[in-house]
Design an enzyme around this catalytic site. Structure first.
Site, mmCIF file in Angstrom:
data_model
loop_
_atom_site.group_PDB
_atom_site.id
_atom_site.type_symbol
_atom_site.label_atom_id
_atom_site.label_comp_id
_atom_site.label_asym_id
_atom_site.label_seq_id
_atom_site.Cartn_x
_atom_site.Cartn_y
_atom_site.Cartn_z
ATOM 1 N N HIS A 169 3.015 3.121 -8.936
ATOM 2 C CA HIS A 169 2.870 1.688 -9.226
ATOM 3 C C HIS A 169 4.128 1.153 -9.927
ATOM 4 O O HIS A 169 4.592 0.060 -9.636
ATOM 5 C CB HIS A 169 1.637 1.444 -10.104
ATOM 6 C CG HIS A 169 0.347 1.843 -9.442
ATOM 7 N ND1 HIS A 169 0.070 1.539 -8.127
ATOM 8 C CD2 HIS A 169 -0.743 2.526 -9.895
ATOM 9 C CE1 HIS A 169 -1.137 2.001 -7.809
ATOM 10 N NE2 HIS A 169 -1.643 2.616 -8.858
ATOM 11 N N LEU A 176 10.438 -21.096 -4.112
ATOM 12 C CA LEU A 176 9.489 -20.151 -3.515
ATOM 13 C C LEU A 176 8.238 -20.122 -4.377
ATOM 14 O O LEU A 176 8.342 -20.100 -5.600
ATOM 15 C CB LEU A 176 10.131 -18.752 -3.469
ATOM 16 C CG LEU A 176 9.226 -17.546 -3.205
ATOM 17 C CD1 LEU A 176 8.784 -17.512 -1.745
ATOM 18 C CD2 LEU A 176 9.946 -16.238 -3.517
ATOM 19 N N ASP A 180 0.833 -1.207 0.000
ATOM 20 C CA ASP A 180 0.000 0.000 0.000
ATOM 21 C C ASP A 180 0.868 1.257 0.000
ATOM 22 O O ASP A 180 1.973 1.257 0.560
ATOM 23 C CB ASP A 180 -0.914 -0.026 1.246
ATOM 24 C CG ASP A 180 -2.066 0.954 1.123
ATOM 25 O OD1 ASP A 180 -2.311 1.467 0.014
ATOM 26 O OD2 ASP A 180 -2.721 1.212 2.149
HETATM 27 C C1 FPP Z 1 -1.727 0.151 -3.449
HETATM 28 O O1 FPP Z 1 -1.280 1.489 -3.434
HETATM 29 C C2 FPP Z 1 -1.169 -0.585 -4.595
HETATM 30 C C3 FPP Z 1 -1.895 -1.168 -5.596
HETATM 31 C C4 FPP Z 1 -3.360 -1.089 -5.652
HETATM 32 C C5 FPP Z 1 -1.252 -1.869 -6.717
HETATM 33 C C6 FPP Z 1 -0.025 -2.657 -6.394
HETATM 34 C C7 FPP Z 1 0.709 -2.913 -7.642
HETATM 35 C C8 FPP Z 1 2.056 -2.903 -7.786
HETATM 36 C C9 FPP Z 1 3.002 -2.754 -6.684
HETATM 37 C C10 FPP Z 1 2.658 -3.041 -9.141
HETATM 38 C C11 FPP Z 1 2.424 -4.326 -9.852
HETATM 39 C C12 FPP Z 1 2.674 -5.533 -9.059
HETATM 40 C C13 FPP Z 1 3.102 -6.718 -9.560
HETATM 41 C C14 FPP Z 1 3.073 -7.907 -8.671
HETATM 42 C C15 FPP Z 1 3.619 -6.872 -10.912
HETATM 43 P P1 FPP Z 1 -2.374 2.629 -3.595
HETATM 44 O O2 FPP Z 1 -2.515 2.932 -5.037
HETATM 45 O O3 FPP Z 1 -3.626 2.218 -2.902
HETATM 46 O O4 FPP Z 1 -1.687 3.829 -2.844
HETATM 47 P P2 FPP Z 1 -2.386 4.937 -1.958
HETATM 48 O O5 FPP Z 1 -3.068 4.239 -0.817
HETATM 49 O O6 FPP Z 1 -1.237 5.779 -1.516
HETATM 50 O O7 FPP Z 1 -3.349 5.666 -2.844
#
Ligand code: FPP
Length: 246
Positions: free
Chosen positions: A38, A132, A21
């Site tokens: 991201h 893993l 997050d």
């Molecule tokens: C949460 O941060 C993150 C996500 C919803 C997406 C996670 C994706 C990645 C790390 C990239 C792709 C992953 C892989 C496994 C290839 P948020 O957007 O909710 O952040 P915020 O709470 O600060 O708005």
């Protein structure tokens, strides 16, 4: 001293689950679009997976996209799906070299067809890897998963495949998408939020929860090691008393 050297490798959790997050906030802090967060989150994924493999963790599950995330702005959803496809594409070779099996849980059929195809191919290619198991929770929500499992059990009772009295916790677990995985002993969430957000609700029943203020794109293997070291200092009682444990 680094946390890596303080970890007792004979007492590692078998399964670590992470809620990644804070990508959006990380990008905002730098005056950039959320997608930038991201993209940088992928670097954190890579380092965390490498760190888990290096340490000898057998199962790592990452919450990459929740059922609720479909309601984000279309541009962000599209960018996230593109990022997934390109990351899986780029990283499959590294997964093979490092003997890592890629797995996925969630409503995968809801993914764009190219994303689903890429994912399935990578899962098939890495299916024999044993060091893993990296599970991506994609289009996943725990309530969705539990509802699906309940429907399948009901259908099997109606069809006469199982009887009502056969329904135990173990049988229920076997109908979940995580049926091949042990329950996580440790769940990490980044970005300072103290919530589970519809993630592995059944499976986290006895997990230790670890929260860090680090935003996901800043998370690195040393942060994983710190979380595992912290986990190892805790007494897990499973409803028993401290005296019973010792
Ligand atoms: C949460 O941060 C993150 C996500 C919803 C997406 C996670 C994706 C990645 C790390 C990239 C792709 C992953 C892989 C496994 C290839 P948020 O957007 O909710 O952040 P915020 O709470 O600060 O708005």
């Amino acid at each position: 001293m680094s946390f890596r050297n303080q970890i007792n490798v004979s007492k590692l959790p078998d399964h670590v689950a992470i809620i990644m997050d804070g990508n959006g906030r990380w990008a905002k802090e730098q005056g950039k679009l959320r997608v930038f967060g991201h993209k940088n989150g992928v670097l954190a994924v890579r380092d965390t997976v490498e760190g888990a493999a290096e340490l000898g963790i057998k199962n790592l599950t990452l919450y990459a996209f929740s059922t609720e995330n479909w309601n984000r702005p279309k541009l962000e959803v599209t960018a996230l799906m593109e990022l997934l496809v390109s990351t899986i594409n780029k990283e499959t070779k590294t997964l093979m070299e490092n003997n890592v099996r890629l797995n996925a849980i969630g409503n995968l059929e809801a993914l764009p067809s190219r994303c689903y195809k890429e994912l399935k191919e990578a899962m098939e290619k890495t299916a024999g890897n044993t060091r893993l198991t990296l599970t991506l929770a994609l289009s996943y929500s725990s309530r969705w998963e539990i509802t699906q499992a309940s429907k399948k059990i009901a259908a099997d009772v109606v069809a006469g495949n199982i009887k009502e009295e056969d329904i135990t916790e173990a049988l229920f677990s076997s109908y979940l998408s995580t049926h091949q995985l042990p329950d996580p002993e440790l769940m990490i969430r980044t970005s300072g939020e103290h919530r589970i957000s519809n993630y592995l609700l059944w499976q986290l029943a006895y997990a230790e929860l670890y929260f860090t203020n680090k935003l996901w794109p800043d998370f690195r293997r040393e942060d994983l090691f710190e979380a595992i070291f912290n986990y190892q200092q805790r007494e897990r009682r499973f409803g028993l008393t401290s005296e019973q444990i010792s």
